[in-house]
Design a protein around this motif. Structure first.
Motif, PDB file in Angstrom:
ATOM      1  N   LYS A 190      48.920  46.907  50.900  1.00 59.96           N
ATOM      2  CA  LYS A 190      47.412  47.486  50.816  1.00 59.96           C
ATOM      3  C   LYS A 190      46.886  46.801  49.819  1.00 59.96           C
ATOM      4  O   LYS A 190      47.398  46.579  48.627  1.00 59.96           O
ATOM      5  N   VAL A 191      45.652  46.127  49.849  1.00 65.24           N
ATOM      6  CA  VAL A 191      44.817  45.519  48.980  1.00 65.24           C
ATOM      7  C   VAL A 191      43.562  45.805  48.714  1.00 65.24           C
ATOM      8  O   VAL A 191      42.845  46.127  49.639  1.00 65.24           O
ATOM      9  N   VAL A 192      43.418  46.222  47.518  1.00 67.42           N
ATOM     10  CA  VAL A 192      41.825  46.903  47.107  1.00 67.42           C
ATOM     11  C   VAL A 192      41.313  45.801  46.036  1.00 67.42           C
ATOM     12  O   VAL A 192      41.920  45.676  45.142  1.00 67.42           O
ATOM     13  N   LEU A 193      40.005  45.727  46.372  1.00 63.70           N
ATOM     14  CA  LEU A 193      39.075  44.846  45.435  1.00 63.70           C
ATOM     15  C   LEU A 193      38.140  45.628  44.890  1.00 63.70           C
ATOM     16  O   LEU A 193      37.339  46.178  45.483  1.00 63.70           O
ATOM     17  N   ARG A 194      38.043  45.831  43.785  1.00 69.26           N
ATOM     18  CA  ARG A 194      36.928  46.700  42.964  1.00 69.26           C
ATOM     19  C   ARG A 194      35.839  45.538  42.428  1.00 69.26           C
ATOM     20  O   ARG A 194      36.355  44.780  41.535  1.00 69.26           O
TER      21      ARG A 194
END
Length: 125
Positions: free
Chosen positions: A68-72
């Protein structure tokens, strides 16, 4: 003739220096790295076209593993995906974000499915 040559040389040198000064920040590259579950992740932010080219890479993961890859960007989710590492144990997520007023803060969170999350962040002007 000699004065013209000196003036032309000075003008070229000045113009060349200006081009370097302008090009340098435009290609400025900021990155942060870390490790998670035996893999190395990297957050790379590059100024481009009035905004930010953001690249998140993961290397050294088990081939076929899911992450799971999340960019904010400034706290808001810019991209969120579950990605599968390729045969070489790599995966990549790219995004373009517009420049906001003041500082821009980017945060990358990576998590192997079923594992513990790891993150890094960076702030650019």
């Amino acid at each position: 003739m000699k004065k013209t040559l000196i003036a032309t040389t000075a003008l070229i040198a000045t113009a060349g220096g200006a081009a370097v000064a302008v090009a340098s920040p435009a290609s400025a590259d900021v990155e942060r790295r870390g490790t998670c579950a035996g893999a190395t992740y990297e957050l790379n932010v590059d100024r481009e076209r009035g905004g930010w080219d953001v690249d998140a890479d993961l290397e050294g993961a088990r081939a076929g593993s899911e992450w799971k890859v999340v960019l904010r960007h400034d706290g808001a989710v810019a991209a969120s995906r579950t990605l599968r590492a390729d045969d070489e144990g790599e995966l990549d997520l790219d995004a373009f974000r517009r420049d906001t007023a003041g500082k821009d803060t980017f945060k990358l969170t990576v998590k192997p499915v079923g594992g513990t999350a790891c993150s890094t962040s960076l702030t650019v002007r």
